[in-house]
Design a protein around this motif. Sequence first.
Motif, PDB file in Angstrom:
ATOM      1  N   GLY A 135       0.804  -1.212   0.000  1.00  0.00           N
ATOM      2  CA  GLY A 135       0.000   0.000   0.000  1.00  0.00           C
ATOM      3  C   GLY A 135       0.841   1.267   0.000  1.00  0.00           C
ATOM      4  N   ASP A 136       2.106   1.145   0.328  1.00  0.00           N
ATOM      5  CA  ASP A 136       3.016   2.287   0.332  1.00  0.00           C
ATOM      6  C   ASP A 136       3.548   2.604  -1.066  1.00  0.00           C
ATOM      7  OD1 ASP A 136       4.509   4.296   1.798  1.00  0.00           O
ATOM      8  OD2 ASP A 136       6.296   3.069   1.477  1.00  0.00           O
ATOM      9  N   VAL A 137       3.428   1.682  -2.008  1.00  0.00           N
ATOM     10  CA  VAL A 137       3.981   1.868  -3.354  1.00  0.00           C
ATOM     11  C   VAL A 137       3.521   3.171  -4.008  1.00  0.00           C
ATOM     12  CG1 VAL A 137       4.094   0.909  -5.709  1.00  0.00           C
ATOM     13  CG2 VAL A 137       4.437  -0.584  -3.721  1.00  0.00           C
ATOM     14  N   PRO A 138       2.238   3.550  -3.964  1.00  0.00           N
ATOM     15  CA  PRO A 138       1.831   4.807  -4.610  1.00  0.00           C
ATOM     16  C   PRO A 138       2.505   6.054  -4.036  1.00  0.00           C
ATOM     17  CG  PRO A 138      -0.076   3.425  -4.203  1.00  0.00           C
ATOM     18  CD  PRO A 138       1.087   2.788  -3.487  1.00  0.00           C
ATOM     19  N   ASN A 139       3.117   5.943  -2.868  1.00  0.00           N
ATOM     20  CA  ASN A 139       3.824   7.084  -2.289  1.00  0.00           C
ATOM     21  C   ASN A 139       5.132   7.387  -3.005  1.00  0.00           C
ATOM     22  OD1 ASN A 139       1.936   7.689  -0.267  1.00  0.00           O
ATOM     23  ND2 ASN A 139       2.750   6.043   1.000  1.00  0.00           N
ATOM     24  N   PHE A 140       5.650   6.429  -3.784  1.00  0.00           N
ATOM     25  CA  PHE A 140       6.912   6.679  -4.490  1.00  0.00           C
ATOM     26  C   PHE A 140       6.877   6.314  -5.969  1.00  0.00           C
ATOM     27  CE2 PHE A 140       7.277   2.468  -2.595  1.00  0.00           C
ATOM     28  CZ  PHE A 140       7.701   1.689  -3.665  1.00  0.00           C
ATOM     29  N   SER A 141       5.846   5.583  -6.420  1.00  0.00           N
ATOM     30  CA  SER A 141       5.823   5.182  -7.827  1.00  0.00           C
ATOM     31  C   SER A 141       4.394   5.027  -8.332  1.00  0.00           C
ATOM     32  CB  SER A 141       6.567   3.851  -8.009  1.00  0.00           C
ATOM     33  OG  SER A 141       6.568   3.461  -9.361  1.00  0.00           O
TER      34      SER A 141
END
Length: 102
Positions: A81-87
Amino acid sequence: MPSGATTTVLYPKGCKFDMNYYLTSHMPLVKKHWGPAGLKSYKVIQFPDDADYSVQATLEWGSKAEFDKAAGGEHTAEIMGDVPNFSDGKPILITGEVTGSD
């Protein structure tokens, strides 16, 4: 006989990617949650513009069973769920057992 397992995480060429966030926030999050499950270490590689992928993370495990347990655990949703914060790209994950090493 070699032992262990490696997970390769690839991010597609051309996607948005915040390397600073990845190195200072995301990978420490991965290590925090998956370290106790058997993640030994990781490496992050940034590829040149002419490569098929932009970034690769290589995660080293004691065994594939350790990865399977971590990936099926309670923290995987938070990590992914953290992926959209960097990509804005969808990571490709490939895990396999080590069959040879030097």
